[in-house]
Design an enzyme around this catalytic site. Structure first.
Site: not given
Length: 179
Positions: A7, A9, A156, A161
């Protein structure tokens, strides 16, 4: 299947205009999430020409990562080779793979590297197959549907996540295999 669940960000939604600010990943081996086999780093965002980028307040509001937090973090050019090595020849999994893989593809190309995992698998698509009558398939809803919980402060943030996405991947593949 042994996979790497990952994941990102980012500073925004466009792989061409925005930048990665955090990468989290964990391996799933023989249907088990291997928490000891993980990759996690903040990333100092840079533009296409290597110039420093600031994290917009809208993005910070979503993931909680501030400009101060990434001030001394390595750049994507520094971390991408080791992340690609972590992935190796594994397939990758993400929740909405198109988003994360798009940033990886653009980032790798900018730095003369190649993003070419064995396969790209998407837990959104798996969720749609497992729950065809449901309309919502975002990670929060999927976690609730599967009885999974985010660690405090984990939603988040890349590794928070990833932990839930990896557990969801295992459960979804088990459910679909049983059908």
């Amino acid at each position: 299947m042994n996979v790497v669940v990952f994941d990102l960000e980012t500073t925004g939604l466009s792989p061409e205009r925005d930048a990665v600010v955090e990468i989290g990943a964990v391996r799933v081996v023989d249907g088990r999430v291997e928490e000891t086999q993980k990759y996690e780093t903040l990333v100092r965002p840079t533009g296409a020409g290597g110039e420093r980028m600031l994290i917009p307040w809208r993005a910070e509001r979503v993931h909680g990562i501030s400009n101060e937090m990434v001030e001394d973090a390595p750049t994507l050019a520094e971390v991408l080779p080791e992340f690609l090595e972590f992935v190796g020849d594994s397939a990758v999994v993400a929740h909405n793979i198109g988003f994360d893989a798009g940033f990886m593809r653009v980032g790798a190309a900018r730095h003369g590297l190649l993003w070419k995992p064995a396969a790209e698998l998407c837990t959104v698509q798996l969720s749609r197959r497992a729950f065809p009558r449901e309309r919502a398939h975002n990670l929060t809803v999927l976690a609730e549907r599967l009885g999974l919980n985010f660690a405090p402060g984990g939603r988040h943030r890349s590794f928070g996540d990833v932990q839930v996405t990896a557990q969801a991947y295992v459960r979804l593949t088990e459910m679909l295999a049983a059908k």
